[in-house]
Design an enzyme around this catalytic site. Structure first.
Site, PDB file in Angstrom:
ATOM      1  N   SER A   1     -11.768  -2.129   1.860  1.00 24.02           N
ATOM      2  CA  SER A   1     -11.100  -2.387   3.071  1.00 24.02           C
ATOM      3  C   SER A   1     -10.564  -1.305   3.789  1.00 24.02           C
ATOM      4  O   SER A   1      -9.613  -0.418   3.220  1.00 24.02           O
ATOM      5  CB  SER A   1      -9.888  -3.258   3.035  1.00 24.02           C
ATOM      6  OG  SER A   1     -10.339  -4.534   2.484  1.00 24.02           O
TER       7      SER A   1
ATOM      8  N   GLU B   1      -6.366   2.379   5.490  1.00 25.93           N
ATOM      9  CA  GLU B   1      -5.919   2.024   4.142  1.00 25.93           C
ATOM     10  C   GLU B   1      -6.808   3.132   3.359  1.00 25.93           C
ATOM     11  O   GLU B   1      -6.029   3.611   2.406  1.00 25.93           O
ATOM     12  CB  GLU B   1      -6.398   0.637   3.662  1.00 25.93           C
ATOM     13  CG  GLU B   1      -6.009   0.610   2.142  1.00 25.93           C
ATOM     14  CD  GLU B   1      -6.339  -1.070   1.861  1.00 25.93           C
ATOM     15  OE1 GLU B   1      -7.070  -1.289   0.695  1.00 25.93           O
ATOM     16  OE2 GLU B   1      -5.780  -2.052   2.555  1.00 25.93           O
TER      17      GLU B   1
ATOM     18  N   ARG C   1       0.868  -1.287  -0.114  1.00 27.58           N
ATOM     19  CA  ARG C   1      -0.023   0.084   0.044  1.00 27.58           C
ATOM     20  C   ARG C   1       0.702   1.443  -0.020  1.00 27.58           C
ATOM     21  O   ARG C   1       0.505   2.366   0.700  1.00 27.58           O
ATOM     22  CB  ARG C   1      -0.881  -0.043   1.122  1.00 27.58           C
ATOM     23  CG  ARG C   1      -1.883  -1.193   1.215  1.00 27.58           C
ATOM     24  CD  ARG C   1      -2.829  -1.336  -0.115  1.00 27.58           C
ATOM     25  NE  ARG C   1      -3.655  -2.502  -0.005  1.00 27.58           N
ATOM     26  CZ  ARG C   1      -3.268  -3.553  -0.849  1.00 27.58           C
ATOM     27  NH1 ARG C   1      -2.112  -3.733  -1.392  1.00 27.58           N
ATOM     28  NH2 ARG C   1      -4.018  -4.675  -0.694  1.00 27.58           N
TER      29      ARG C   1
END
EC number: 1.3.1.98
Length: 304
Positions: free
Chosen positions: A227, A297, A177
């Protein structure tokens, strides 16, 4: 610093007037369906015009934000001071042998469809990710045991000094990420994706399987940003949240999904603050119960 009024006039000289919106509610541009107004939202029609708009912003002294279709974005209720540049019109997709070349605003689902049409294998994992390819490289998006780092050959970017550069896979610093794009404030213009010739029926079967799994396990019937939390090392965020008894926990119109605890959803009337409050409660509870820090996230921007 230039006045916003002068900035708007400059934008209108670059893009069509109808593509420059004032005090535009960001709830209209995010999957969460929340968010206050942006001072100015600009929708450039070509990559060249997008570069011009970015350079104007850099020279103006006003902050600016690049967004795709807002699938991984939470905008606070106070909105955004400055300029939002929305890149969803930049969707050109071409094929060169086993490579797909896509403009930054191209949807991952459309790239997946194009790969299927060309019997190209390797991009099936992204068929259900609701983002654009620029954003996917920005955060090295992934699903079902694969990530963009495995398929991206190179990306053409506008760097922080205003130069157009081609960065190879290794230069993109794609990690969990994260990327050089995120670290150094670059702007992805175009992405080259390297795939392999495959059996069309097998590619279709894999897409069908992943679509079924996503539909069964994710709360697609509610607005969300996918998410909410990154996967902490050695754990799964959804499992930690579930083990804390937080499935279904809600504040206002925001809730931890009953279907998948890793998702925070807008039940229909949530504010951005409701979502932020649920995020904070989940983080505090997981820290208290398991000593694990959950990082978001989802990208959070704007003012309270």
């Amino acid at each position: 610093m230039k006045s916003l009024k002068d900035l708007v006039l400059e934008f209108k000289s670059i893009v069509n007037e109808e593509n420059v919106l004032i005090d535009e509610p960001m709830k209209n541009h995010t999957y969460f369906k929340v968010g206050g107004p942006a001072d100015v939202l600009v929708v450039p029609q070509t990559v060249e015009k997008a570069i011009e708009v970015v350079k104007v912003c850099k020279n103006s002294g006003h902050p600016y934000y690049l967004i795709g279709n807002g699938s991984n974005l939470l905008v606070k209720d106070g909105g955004i001071r400055g300029v939002v540049i929305k890149l969803t019109t930049l969707q050109d997709i071409t094929v060169e042998e086993n490579d797909i070349i896509a403009e930054c605003g191209a949807q991952l689902s459309n790239i997946s469809k194009r790969a299927l049409e060309e019997s190209l294998h390797g991009f099936e994992f992204a068929c259900g990710i609701p983002g654009s390819v620029g954003g996917a490289v920005f955060m090295n998006a992934g699903a079902y045991d694969s990530e963009m780092v495995r398929v991206v050959k190179s990306a053409t970017v506008l760097d922080d000094k205003g130069n157009i550069r081609e960065l190879k896979n290794g230069e993109l610093e794609l990690g969990y990420r994260t990327s050089a794009i995120m670290k150094y404030g670059y702007f992805v213009l175009q992405v080259r994706i390297g795939l392999e010739k495959g059996d069309k029926a097998k590619v279709q079967a894999r897409i069908d399987e992943l679509t079924r799994r996503r539909t069964e396990k994710q709360p697609l019937e509610y607005p969300s940003a996918g998410s909410t939390f990154k996967r902490p090392e050695g754990y799964f965020a959804g499992k930690l949240i579930q083990d804390c008894g937080l499935k279904g926990f809600s504040i206002g119109g925001a809730a931890v999904s009953e279907k998948h605890s890793g998702f925070i959803i807008n039940k229909g009337n949530a504010t951005a603050q409701d979502i932020l409050d649920v995020i904070k409660h989940v983080q505090n509870t997981v820290k208290s119960e398991f000593g694990v820090d959950l990082s978001t996230e989802v990208r959070i921007i704007g003012e309270d």
